[in-house]
Design a protein around this motif. Structure first.
Motif, PDB file in Angstrom:
ATOM      1  N   GLN A 194      -7.478   5.210   3.148  1.00 16.76           N
ATOM      2  CA  GLN A 194      -7.501   5.924   1.868  1.00 16.76           C
ATOM      3  C   GLN A 194      -6.077   6.086   1.338  1.00 16.76           C
ATOM      4  O   GLN A 194      -5.313   6.925   1.810  1.00 16.76           O
ATOM      5  N   THR A 195      -5.726   5.272   0.352  1.00 10.74           N
ATOM      6  CA  THR A 195      -4.404   5.307  -0.259  1.00 10.74           C
ATOM      7  C   THR A 195      -4.427   4.432  -1.511  1.00 10.74           C
ATOM      8  O   THR A 195      -5.505   4.048  -1.979  1.00 10.74           O
ATOM      9  N   VAL A 196      -3.245   4.073  -2.025  1.00  8.75           N
ATOM     10  CA  VAL A 196      -3.141   3.252  -3.231  1.00  8.75           C
ATOM     11  C   VAL A 196      -2.703   1.836  -2.835  1.00  8.75           C
ATOM     12  O   VAL A 196      -1.845   1.666  -1.965  1.00  8.75           O
ATOM     13  N   ASP A 240       0.381   0.874 -11.527  1.00  7.17           N
ATOM     14  CA  ASP A 240      -0.404   2.024 -11.055  1.00  7.17           C
ATOM     15  C   ASP A 240      -1.199   1.725  -9.792  1.00  7.17           C
ATOM     16  O   ASP A 240      -1.501   2.641  -9.023  1.00  7.17           O
ATOM     17  N   GLY A 241      -1.570   0.457  -9.573  1.00  6.05           N
ATOM     18  CA  GLY A 241      -2.338   0.106  -8.396  1.00  6.05           C
ATOM     19  C   GLY A 241      -3.770   0.623  -8.447  1.00  6.05           C
ATOM     20  O   GLY A 241      -4.246   1.106  -9.472  1.00  6.05           O
ATOM     21  N   THR A 242      -4.458   0.518  -7.299  1.00  4.02           N
ATOM     22  CA  THR A 242      -5.847   0.979  -7.168  1.00  4.02           C
ATOM     23  C   THR A 242      -5.912   2.080  -6.130  1.00  4.02           C
ATOM     24  O   THR A 242      -5.535   1.877  -4.972  1.00  4.02           O
ATOM     25  N   ASN A 243      -6.388   3.247  -6.543  1.00  4.11           N
ATOM     26  CA  ASN A 243      -6.515   4.387  -5.630  1.00  4.11           C
ATOM     27  C   ASN A 243      -7.860   4.300  -4.912  1.00  4.11           C
ATOM     28  O   ASN A 243      -8.913   4.450  -5.529  1.00  4.11           O
ATOM     29  N   LEU A 244      -7.826   4.056  -3.605  1.00  4.71           N
ATOM     30  CA  LEU A 244      -9.044   3.883  -2.819  1.00  4.71           C
ATOM     31  C   LEU A 244      -9.396   5.184  -2.104  1.00  4.71           C
ATOM     32  O   LEU A 244      -8.566   5.761  -1.394  1.00  4.71           O
ATOM     33  N   TRP A 262       0.812  -1.202   0.000  1.00  8.74           N
ATOM     34  CA  TRP A 262       0.000   0.000   0.000  1.00  8.74           C
ATOM     35  C   TRP A 262       0.854   1.264   0.000  1.00  8.74           C
ATOM     36  O   TRP A 262       2.052   1.201   0.189  1.00  8.74           O
ATOM     37  N   LYS A 263       0.227   2.380  -0.273  1.00 19.15           N
ATOM     38  CA  LYS A 263       0.783   3.731  -0.272  1.00 19.15           C
ATOM     39  C   LYS A 263       1.571   4.057  -1.540  1.00 19.15           C
ATOM     40  O   LYS A 263       1.322   5.080  -2.166  1.00 19.15           O
ATOM     41  N   HIS A 264       2.568   3.244  -1.923  1.00 16.67           N
ATOM     42  CA  HIS A 264       3.306   3.495  -3.160  1.00 16.67           C
ATOM     43  C   HIS A 264       3.919   2.192  -3.655  1.00 16.67           C
ATOM     44  O   HIS A 264       3.850   1.157  -2.975  1.00 16.67           O
ATOM     45  N   PHE A 265       4.508   2.247  -4.853  1.00 14.95           N
ATOM     46  CA  PHE A 265       4.989   1.041  -5.525  1.00 14.95           C
ATOM     47  C   PHE A 265       5.934   0.224  -4.641  1.00 14.95           C
ATOM     48  O   PHE A 265       5.884  -1.009  -4.631  1.00 14.95           O
ATOM     49  N   HIS A 266       6.793   0.891  -3.906  1.00 22.06           N
ATOM     50  CA  HIS A 266       7.749   0.210  -3.026  1.00 22.06           C
ATOM     51  C   HIS A 266       7.305   0.276  -1.561  1.00 22.06           C
ATOM     52  O   HIS A 266       8.141   0.217  -0.651  1.00 22.06           O
TER      53      HIS A 266
END
Length: 226
Positions: free
Chosen positions: A128-130, A150-154, A81-85
């Motif tokens: 609430q994050t990615v 890109d992930g999912t932005n919640l 969560w939060k960012h790619f890494h």
């Protein structure tokens, strides 16, 4: 009509220009084809999702790859969560769940399926994050691992307080009742006038009756005796 210039050797200027531009055009076409080529492996997730605080949300995912799996591929689904890494919040093979999501994450997926759903319960504002899905497996050629880019932005929203609105029939009934109450509290002017008239007549009759009786008695006494 276009004018064509000639140079020694019989080759026209326009032909030279075309010959010079042809290699550049071929190179550009090759680069364009390479940039549009789809990756042979990846993870699909919805770009945006929205959930209500205190409710639940499901993040669907699917993945694809070109390799032949080993006899025991040992597929694993991991979530960040939060960012790619960012930090891992779920690791299927270890049963690991991030402390923030304790008892709130459910992964609906079993090997060797290539799609599933991550469910988050009792949504909180800090959720609430990615979110990024990562896949790990073993092929005949070795170990492979990849994840969504890109992930999912919640987005977490607050539930609006619902207001109770009376139906038109109830409102009309209430208004009608109030109107009746007001009408009952006020006398009809015509009825008031009629009541006053009747009262005057009755009062006059009460006063006149004794006078008439007295006059009759006096007249009777003044009659000469036979």
């Amino acid at each position: 009509m276009a004018l064509l210039l000639s140079i020694p050797g019989g080759i026209r200027t326009l032909d030279w220009i075309l010959l010079l531009l042809l290699p550049a055009a071929c190179l550009q076409a090759g680069n364009s084809a390479g940039s549009n080529r789809e990756r042979p492996f990846g993870v699909n997730q919805p770009a945006q999702l929205s959930g209500v605080q205190g409710g639940s949300i499901e993040i669907p995912f699917s993945f694809y790859f070109p390799w032949e799996l080993a006899k025991d591929p040992q597929m694993r689904i991991l979530w960040k969560w939060k960012h790619f890494h960012g930090d891992f919040i779920y690791i299927s093979s270890l049963g690991f769940i991030h402390e923030h999501f304790k008892d709130r994450l459910i992964l609906n997926w079993t090997q060797p399926q290539t799609s599933g759903v991550l469910r988050i319960l009792d949504l909180k504002e800090k959720d609430q994050t990615v979110y990024f899905c990562r896949v790990h497996l073993i092929t005949r050629g070795g170990t492979e691992s990849w994840q969504s880019i890109d992930g999912t932005n919640l987005t977490i929203t607050h539930e609006e307080t619902s207001t109770t609105i009376q139906s038109p029939s109830i409102v009309t009934s209430a208004v009608t009742t109030v109107g009746l109450e007001d009408t009952e509290g006020q006398r009809n002017p015509s009825l008031v006038n009629l009541g006053g008239t009747v009262g005057v007549v009755v009062g006059t009759a009460v006063l006149i009756t004794p006078v008439c009786v007295l006059m009759v008695v006096l007249c009777w006494k003044q009659r000469p005796a036979d």
